[in-house]
Every structure is written in C-alpha cells, then in structure tokens.
Scaffold this motif. Sequence first.
Motif, mmCIF file in Angstrom:
data_model
loop_
_atom_site.group_PDB
_atom_site.id
_atom_site.type_symbol
_atom_site.label_atom_id
_atom_site.label_comp_id
_atom_site.label_asym_id
_atom_site.label_seq_id
_atom_site.Cartn_x
_atom_site.Cartn_y
_atom_site.Cartn_z
ATOM 1 N N HIS A 1 -24.758 -82.326 15.817
ATOM 2 C CA HIS A 1 -24.161 -82.733 17.085
ATOM 3 C C HIS A 1 -24.675 -84.121 17.455
ATOM 4 N N GLU A 2 -23.739 -85.009 17.774
ATOM 5 C CA GLU A 2 -24.149 -86.347 18.197
ATOM 6 C C GLU A 2 -23.027 -86.964 19.020
ATOM 7 N N GLY A 3 -23.370 -87.438 20.224
ATOM 8 C CA GLY A 3 -22.404 -88.119 21.061
ATOM 9 C C GLY A 3 -21.176 -87.302 21.406
ATOM 10 N N GLY A 4 -21.334 -85.993 21.528
ATOM 11 C CA GLY A 4 -20.209 -85.135 21.852
ATOM 12 C C GLY A 4 -19.370 -84.712 20.659
ATOM 13 N N TYR A 5 -19.773 -85.110 19.452
ATOM 14 C CA TYR A 5 -19.044 -84.759 18.239
ATOM 15 C C TYR A 5 -19.842 -83.735 17.427
ATOM 16 N N LYS A 6 -19.117 -82.971 16.607
ATOM 17 C CA LYS A 6 -19.755 -81.873 15.870
ATOM 18 C C LYS A 6 -19.229 -81.801 14.439
ATOM 19 N N LEU A 7 -20.168 -81.750 13.507
ATOM 20 C CA LEU A 7 -19.905 -81.559 12.082
ATOM 21 C C LEU A 7 -20.571 -80.263 11.647
ATOM 22 N N SER A 8 -19.864 -79.410 10.912
ATOM 23 C CA SER A 8 -20.438 -78.140 10.457
ATOM 24 C C SER A 8 -20.309 -77.994 8.948
ATOM 25 N N LEU A 9 -21.412 -77.562 8.308
ATOM 26 C CA LEU A 9 -21.431 -77.258 6.880
ATOM 27 C C LEU A 9 -21.422 -75.745 6.716
ATOM 28 N N VAL A 10 -20.376 -75.228 6.068
ATOM 29 C CA VAL A 10 -20.160 -73.781 5.982
ATOM 30 C C VAL A 10 -19.889 -73.412 4.525
ATOM 31 N N THR A 11 -20.935 -73.303 3.719
ATOM 32 C CA THR A 11 -20.759 -72.926 2.317
ATOM 33 C C THR A 11 -21.789 -71.870 1.927
ATOM 34 N N ASP A 12 -21.571 -71.267 0.754
ATOM 35 C CA ASP A 12 -22.493 -70.269 0.194
ATOM 36 C C ASP A 12 -22.638 -69.067 1.114
ATOM 37 N N ASP B 1 -15.148 -75.066 17.296
ATOM 38 C CA ASP B 1 -15.047 -76.327 18.036
ATOM 39 C C ASP B 1 -15.723 -77.484 17.312
ATOM 40 N N SER B 2 -15.684 -77.460 15.993
ATOM 41 C CA SER B 2 -16.180 -78.598 15.213
ATOM 42 C C SER B 2 -15.065 -79.636 15.057
ATOM 43 N N ASP B 3 -15.460 -80.890 15.039
ATOM 44 C CA ASP B 3 -14.497 -81.956 14.751
ATOM 45 C C ASP B 3 -14.163 -81.991 13.266
ATOM 46 N N VAL B 4 -15.175 -81.784 12.429
ATOM 47 C CA VAL B 4 -14.996 -81.750 10.986
ATOM 48 C C VAL B 4 -15.789 -80.568 10.428
ATOM 49 N N VAL B 5 -15.193 -79.846 9.492
ATOM 50 C CA VAL B 5 -15.833 -78.687 8.863
ATOM 51 C C VAL B 5 -15.832 -78.874 7.348
ATOM 52 N N VAL B 6 -16.960 -78.612 6.731
ATOM 53 C CA VAL B 6 -17.053 -78.525 5.274
ATOM 54 C C VAL B 6 -17.101 -77.032 4.955
ATOM 55 N N TYR C 1 -13.010 -80.077 4.774
ATOM 56 C CA TYR C 1 -13.286 -80.336 3.360
ATOM 57 C C TYR C 1 -13.444 -78.997 2.654
ATOM 58 N N LEU C 2 -12.640 -78.779 1.620
ATOM 59 C CA LEU C 2 -12.752 -77.557 0.824
ATOM 60 C C LEU C 2 -13.834 -77.777 -0.224
ATOM 61 N N ALA C 3 -14.892 -76.980 -0.150
ATOM 62 C CA ALA C 3 -16.127 -77.284 -0.871
ATOM 63 C C ALA C 3 -16.558 -76.147 -1.787
ATOM 64 N N HIS C 4 -17.527 -76.476 -2.654
ATOM 65 C CA HIS C 4 -18.153 -75.531 -3.574
ATOM 66 C C HIS C 4 -17.126 -74.839 -4.456
ATOM 67 N N LEU C 5 -16.112 -75.580 -4.914
ATOM 68 C CA LEU C 5 -15.091 -75.020 -5.795
ATOM 69 C C LEU C 5 -15.675 -74.729 -7.176
ATOM 70 N N SER C 6 -15.355 -73.564 -7.696
ATOM 71 C CA SER C 6 -15.778 -73.187 -9.044
ATOM 72 C C SER C 6 -15.038 -74.020 -10.081
ATOM 73 N N LEU C 7 -15.775 -74.513 -11.075
ATOM 74 C CA LEU C 7 -15.141 -75.255 -12.167
ATOM 75 C C LEU C 7 -14.334 -74.330 -13.070
ATOM 76 N N ASP C 8 -14.727 -73.069 -13.151
ATOM 77 C CA ASP C 8 -14.084 -72.121 -14.059
ATOM 78 C C ASP C 8 -12.983 -71.303 -13.400
ATOM 79 N N HIS C 9 -13.074 -71.105 -12.096
ATOM 80 C CA HIS C 9 -12.201 -70.123 -11.450
ATOM 81 C C HIS C 9 -11.485 -70.678 -10.224
ATOM 82 N N ASN C 10 -11.219 -71.972 -10.228
ATOM 83 C CA ASN C 10 -10.478 -72.560 -9.121
ATOM 84 C C ASN C 10 -9.935 -73.914 -9.542
ATOM 85 N N MET C 11 -9.009 -74.429 -8.740
ATOM 86 C CA MET C 11 -8.473 -75.774 -8.900
ATOM 87 C C MET C 11 -8.226 -76.335 -7.502
ATOM 88 N N GLN C 12 -8.394 -77.631 -7.339
ATOM 89 C CA GLN C 12 -8.236 -78.216 -6.011
ATOM 90 C C GLN C 12 -6.862 -77.944 -5.420
#
Length: 271
Positions: free
Chosen positions: A134-145, A159-164, A215-226
């Motif tokens: 959180h900074e200056g009223g903006y919010k970034l969230s990391l949501v993996t694993d 209520d995140s501005d950007v989500v990973v 951002y769509l993250a932590h994609l498997s190299l073997d079992h996914n495609m962008q």
Amino acid sequence: MGLRFTILASGSTGNATIVQTDDVTLLIDAGLSAKKLEERMRERGIDASDIDAVFVTHEHADHVKGLGAFARKYELPVYANEATWSAMERQTAGIADANRKIVATGGEIEFGGLVVRSYPISHDAAEPVGYCFHEGGYKLSLVTDLGYFSDKVKEAVIDSDVVVLEANHDVEMLRMGRYPWNIKRRILSDVGHLSNEAAGEALAELMTDRTKRVYLAHLSLDHNMQDLARMTVESILESRGIFLKKDDDVLKPTWHDRATPWDDVTRRVIG
C-alpha cells in the motif's frame, strides 16, 4: 515514480519480484541464483546494491534458491515469519542475526510510506504468506502458491489496483501429463496451486471498478500455456457477467525466463 513493480521471474523454476517507490526498493522472494537475480535487475535498470530488504513468502526452493547468497553479499535485512525462518535454515546460513527479521503472519512493516502487509495462504509449506503493498492510496497484491482462494485471501487482496494472480495449470493437461500421480495430487490439492479455472473463479470475486490489471503468474511449463490461461480466465469471467474491454489489456503475462516491463500501479494503462 509512485508505486511500481516488475516480476523478474515467475514459475516453478524461480520466483522474484521487485516492488519500488520513490523511497524504497524491495525484493519479494529470491528463487533465482544471486547471479541471475543481478542480471534480471540490470535488465530493468536496477543495481542490486539498491535493494533495501527482502521479503519471503515461503521456504520452497523456487522462492529462496538465491536468498542466502544474495542477502549475504549485500548485507540485506530479510523478513519472514518465524516458521518460515525455521524451515529455510539451510538456505539462509550465514545471514547475520541482525538481518533476520521476523514479521508475524498478518502483520505489517512500513518503509517510508510503503506499507507491506502479509496474509495467510494455503500451501504445503511451513507457514506460507502472500503480500499486499500500500502506498499513496494504491494497492498491489501478490497472490500465488495457494491451493484454494479462501475468504481470508479475498479479504486481504480485495480492492487492489493491480493483482499478480496464480494460474498454474490446466487441469486436463496436468491429469494427462508426465508427472507421477502423487505430484499431480499435491498440485490439485488445497495446499497445491490454483488452476486456470480456479484463477478465473477467484478473479470473478476480486474484480471491481478499481482493478486495472491482473498478471497471470506461476504458469507451469509442462501443464499450461499463456494463451490457454488467458482464454480460460476470460471465459469464466464472461460466464459471471464480467466482460473485459480488449483495449484495456487487463490480463497480462509473466515469464519464467525474463522480467515483465515496469508497471506503475498508479496508472490506468501501461504501454
């Protein structure tokens, strides 16, 4: 500058993210070798000596592979909860006691106006967490694993501005893949990883007028495609009555072998 970030790497071969404001530069996870971390940082115009601290989500090798060497070289404070410190003792040997910082799950640390808050996730690690910034009223969230998208996770990252957001695998590709069944069962479990479908369901609960990019993250190299991950998530959103404007380019890719462009969280659109 405001609040901005770049994902240096995302996936089972290594994870690392830079979060930066005018006053502070943080590294979240160090799942690449120290040398590779330095290289990816240089690609994005960062000198590794500019890092102020490292935050760790959990002790798996793809998140802490280079932690010990990198933190020792630059004499960096490292923040993690107590259980994670205990679980990654081997990888962190030699880090000075003064730089071993404990932040309780659910706690927060402030760096010159940037507030870092952790929240609990479900994964097969000692005490895994995600982070919100959180900074200056903006919010970034990391949501993996995480094995599933719990109410606690939703409460933390809404209520995140950007989500990973993790979109690890396509379920059918995983079921038909070469992994032994015990590994497949782990990935599919509540302490494994979010599938494309689960990512779409989670995002349907998270999307608000405030959401700029995901951002769509932590994609498997073997079992996914962008393209497959993106299409699956979009399809689920549309089935919930959420239609993304193509010109807004809301869904963004991540890579295991190169960094994402800088994203200024304060901006509606990035070029």
